[in-house]
Enzyme design. Structure first.
Site, PDB file in Angstrom:
ATOM      1  N   HIS A 143      40.903  32.639  47.414  1.00 19.79           N
ATOM      2  CA  HIS A 143      42.266  33.161  47.268  1.00 19.79           C
ATOM      3  C   HIS A 143      42.129  34.566  46.694  1.00 19.79           C
ATOM      4  O   HIS A 143      41.222  34.818  45.904  1.00 19.79           O
ATOM      5  CB  HIS A 143      43.060  32.277  46.296  1.00 19.79           C
ATOM      6  CG  HIS A 143      44.454  32.761  46.057  1.00 19.79           C
ATOM      7  ND1 HIS A 143      45.464  32.597  46.975  1.00 19.79           N
ATOM      8  CD2 HIS A 143      45.009  33.421  45.008  1.00 19.79           C
ATOM      9  CE1 HIS A 143      46.576  33.126  46.499  1.00 19.79           C
ATOM     10  NE2 HIS A 143      46.318  33.635  45.306  1.00 19.79           N
ATOM     11  N   LYS A 189      19.139  28.934  45.433  1.00 19.00           N
ATOM     12  CA  LYS A 189      17.870  29.494  45.919  1.00 19.00           C
ATOM     13  C   LYS A 189      17.712  30.941  45.492  1.00 19.00           C
ATOM     14  O   LYS A 189      18.689  31.617  45.145  1.00 19.00           O
ATOM     15  CB  LYS A 189      17.860  29.471  47.464  1.00 19.00           C
ATOM     16  CG  LYS A 189      17.673  28.090  48.044  1.00 19.00           C
ATOM     17  CD  LYS A 189      17.426  28.144  49.533  1.00 19.00           C
ATOM     18  CE  LYS A 189      18.720  28.428  50.283  1.00 19.00           C
ATOM     19  NZ  LYS A 189      18.623  28.273  51.720  1.00 19.00           N
ATOM     20  N   GLU A 239      29.975  28.667  37.726  1.00 22.62           N
ATOM     21  CA  GLU A 239      30.906  29.702  38.169  1.00 22.62           C
ATOM     22  C   GLU A 239      31.524  29.356  39.509  1.00 22.62           C
ATOM     23  O   GLU A 239      30.838  28.939  40.429  1.00 22.62           O
ATOM     24  CB  GLU A 239      30.238  31.067  38.221  1.00 22.62           C
ATOM     25  CG  GLU A 239      28.772  31.059  38.528  1.00 22.62           C
ATOM     26  CD  GLU A 239      28.142  32.420  38.331  1.00 22.62           C
ATOM     27  OE1 GLU A 239      28.662  33.382  38.892  1.00 22.62           O
ATOM     28  OE2 GLU A 239      27.134  32.497  37.617  1.00 22.62           O
ATOM     29  N   THR A 264      33.570  35.698  40.779  1.00 19.10           N
ATOM     30  CA  THR A 264      33.450  34.317  40.324  1.00 19.10           C
ATOM     31  C   THR A 264      34.058  34.180  38.938  1.00 19.10           C
ATOM     32  O   THR A 264      34.002  35.114  38.133  1.00 19.10           O
ATOM     33  CB  THR A 264      31.965  33.860  40.263  1.00 19.10           C
ATOM     34  OG1 THR A 264      31.215  34.788  39.484  1.00 19.10           O
ATOM     35  CG2 THR A 264      31.367  33.731  41.640  1.00 19.10           C
ATOM     36  N   PHE A 311      16.731  34.444  47.182  1.00 21.42           N
ATOM     37  CA  PHE A 311      16.745  34.952  48.552  1.00 21.42           C
ATOM     38  C   PHE A 311      15.877  36.205  48.675  1.00 21.42           C
ATOM     39  O   PHE A 311      15.632  36.895  47.680  1.00 21.42           O
ATOM     40  CB  PHE A 311      18.194  35.259  48.967  1.00 21.42           C
ATOM     41  CG  PHE A 311      19.019  34.018  49.152  1.00 21.42           C
ATOM     42  CD1 PHE A 311      19.111  33.407  50.389  1.00 21.42           C
ATOM     43  CD2 PHE A 311      19.672  33.444  48.074  1.00 21.42           C
ATOM     44  CE1 PHE A 311      19.855  32.238  50.552  1.00 21.42           C
ATOM     45  CE2 PHE A 311      20.420  32.281  48.224  1.00 21.42           C
ATOM     46  CZ  PHE A 311      20.513  31.679  49.472  1.00 21.42           C
ATOM     47  N   ARG A 343      24.422  22.572  48.694  1.00 24.41           N
ATOM     48  CA  ARG A 343      22.989  22.910  48.843  1.00 24.41           C
ATOM     49  C   ARG A 343      22.395  23.219  47.480  1.00 24.41           C
ATOM     50  O   ARG A 343      23.114  23.374  46.488  1.00 24.41           O
ATOM     51  CB  ARG A 343      22.822  24.122  49.773  1.00 24.41           C
ATOM     52  CG  ARG A 343      23.441  25.393  49.223  1.00 24.41           C
ATOM     53  CD  ARG A 343      23.093  26.609  50.085  1.00 24.41           C
ATOM     54  NE  ARG A 343      23.816  27.796  49.639  1.00 24.41           N
ATOM     55  CZ  ARG A 343      23.404  28.615  48.683  1.00 24.41           C
ATOM     56  NH1 ARG A 343      22.268  28.394  48.056  1.00 24.41           N
ATOM     57  NH2 ARG A 343      24.127  29.664  48.336  1.00 24.41           N
ATOM     58  N   ASN A 385      33.635  32.339  35.552  1.00 26.23           N
ATOM     59  CA  ASN A 385      32.625  31.600  34.786  1.00 26.23           C
ATOM     60  C   ASN A 385      33.318  30.688  33.781  1.00 26.23           C
ATOM     61  O   ASN A 385      34.211  31.127  33.051  1.00 26.23           O
ATOM     62  CB  ASN A 385      31.718  32.569  34.033  1.00 26.23           C
ATOM     63  CG  ASN A 385      30.804  33.344  34.957  1.00 26.23           C
ATOM     64  OD1 ASN A 385      31.279  34.067  35.841  1.00 26.23           O
ATOM     65  ND2 ASN A 385      29.509  33.202  34.788  1.00 26.23           N
TER      66      ASN A 385
HETATM   67  C1  LIG Z   1      29.088  29.561  46.437  1.00 32.62           C
HETATM   68  C2  LIG Z   1      28.058  30.239  45.581  1.00 32.62           C
HETATM   69  C3  LIG Z   1      26.725  30.122  45.914  1.00 32.62           C
HETATM   70  C4  LIG Z   1      25.754  30.722  45.128  1.00 32.62           C
HETATM   71  N1  LIG Z   1      24.449  30.572  45.470  1.00 32.62           N
HETATM   72  C5  LIG Z   1      23.493  31.141  44.708  1.00 32.62           C
HETATM   73  C6  LIG Z   1      22.110  30.958  45.025  1.00 32.62           C
HETATM   74  O1  LIG Z   1      21.736  30.275  45.975  1.00 32.62           O
HETATM   75  N2  LIG Z   1      21.212  31.592  44.230  1.00 32.62           N
HETATM   76  C7  LIG Z   1      21.562  32.336  43.141  1.00 32.62           C
HETATM   77  O2  LIG Z   1      20.693  32.848  42.456  1.00 32.62           O
HETATM   78  N3  LIG Z   1      22.858  32.519  42.812  1.00 32.62           N
HETATM   79  C8  LIG Z   1      23.826  31.921  43.569  1.00 32.62           C
HETATM   80  N4  LIG Z   1      25.140  32.073  43.229  1.00 32.62           N
HETATM   81  C9  LIG Z   1      25.480  32.718  41.975  1.00 32.62           C
HETATM   82  C10 LIG Z   1      25.627  34.205  42.102  1.00 32.62           C
HETATM   83  O3  LIG Z   1      24.374  34.815  42.050  1.00 32.62           O
HETATM   84  C11 LIG Z   1      26.493  34.623  40.907  1.00 32.62           C
HETATM   85  O4  LIG Z   1      27.784  34.147  41.126  1.00 32.62           O
HETATM   86  C12 LIG Z   1      26.531  36.109  40.735  1.00 32.62           C
HETATM   87  O5  LIG Z   1      25.268  36.545  40.323  1.00 32.62           O
HETATM   88  C13 LIG Z   1      27.562  36.553  39.694  1.00 32.62           C
HETATM   89  O6  LIG Z   1      27.212  36.084  38.427  1.00 32.62           O
HETATM   90  P1  LIG Z   1      27.958  36.652  37.143  1.00 32.62           P
HETATM   91  O7  LIG Z   1      29.383  36.214  37.233  1.00 32.62           O
HETATM   92  O8  LIG Z   1      27.255  36.001  35.977  1.00 32.62           O
HETATM   93  O9  LIG Z   1      27.813  38.128  37.143  1.00 32.62           O
HETATM   94  C14 LIG Z   1      26.122  31.487  43.993  1.00 32.62           C
HETATM   95  C15 LIG Z   1      27.480  31.617  43.682  1.00 32.62           C
HETATM   96  C16 LIG Z   1      28.445  31.004  44.445  1.00 32.62           C
HETATM   97  C17 LIG Z   1      29.887  31.151  44.083  1.00 32.62           C
END
Ligand SMILES: Cc1cc2nc3c(=O)[nH]c(=O)nc-3n(C[C@H](O)[C@H](O)[C@H](O)COP(=O)(O)O)c2cc1C
Length: 177
Positions: free
Chosen positions: A97, A120, A92, A40, A122, A117, A42
């Site tokens: 791609h 959450k 983020e 991702t 999980f 959505r 940020n």
């Molecule tokens: C499409 C998408 C959905 C996500 N859904 C959740 C979620 O439901 N719950 C959550 O805690 N994090 C969610 N995340 C965030 C991820 O936990 C986060 O991108 C990951 O921990 C990496 O974070 P960092 O770049 O700070 O390390 C989501 C991220 C994306 C891109």
């Protein structure tokens, strides 16, 4: 005990969609690629602060471009990542791609077209990963199917401002007749 900022509030669909936002790609906590296998990008604090007040935390999708080059589909998470209980709000985006390398410091232009959505927590990491893959699939299908969204992909917002030199119009002297 430290409490996670309010993420339980049901989101109201933002009135401000599509939302156009630009920012600089900064380092996150590094879990995206390492834990999830889903990198991702940020966005910086200024971009987060620029979000309109009706823009609730949650999972969104739309289009994104790095340094105003190609425009890619993207899914985006805005909030406190309740699965991890982050204390700091993040925004983020996962660009659909494969990039050959990281692009920290680049300008990221994003148009958010719709809400997917709530964020959450999980029961397992696998469940979070599966949910994000479902987000990616759902977003990708919706972006392809909706003419309104496809049109946004062509937005001048994603285009670089061209210089007169690039346009070939500098010092152009009309041919005398
Ligand atoms: C499409 C998408 C959905 C996500 N859904 C959740 C979620 O439901 N719950 C959550 O805690 N994090 C969610 N995340 C965030 C991820 O936990 C986060 O991108 C990951 O921990 C990496 O974070 P960092 O770049 O700070 O390390 C989501 C991220 C994306 C891109």
């Amino acid at each position: 005990m430290a409490t996670t900022p309010d993420t339980a509030k049901p989101p109201t669909k933002p009135l401000s969609l599509p939302l156009y936002v630009r920012g600089t790609v900064v380092k996150g906590l590094g879990r995206g690629n390492k834990d999830l296998g889903i990198p991702t990008a940020n966005l910086d604090d200024g971009a987060i602060a620029s979000l309109p007040s009706d823009f609730d935390n949650g999972i969104y999708y739309g289009w994104a471009s790095v340094d105003r080059t190609d425009v890619h589909k993207m899914v985006m998470s805005v909030g406190y990542n309740p699965h991890y209980g982050n204390r700091k709000k993040s925004m983020e985006a996962h660009l659909i791609h494969e990039f050959p390398e990281d692009f920290y410091g680049s300008e990221l232009s994003i148009v958010v077209v719709d809400f997917l959505r709530d964020e959450k927590s999980f029961p397992s990491l696998e469940a979070l990963i599966a949910a994000i893959h479902a987000d990616i699939n759902g977003a990708s299908i919706n972006l392809d199917r909706n003419d309104k969204y496809l049109k946004i992909k062509q937005s001048p917002f994603f285009q670089r401002e061209t210089t007169k030199e690039e346009e070939g119009t500098t010092d152009a002297v009309p041919a005398s007749t």
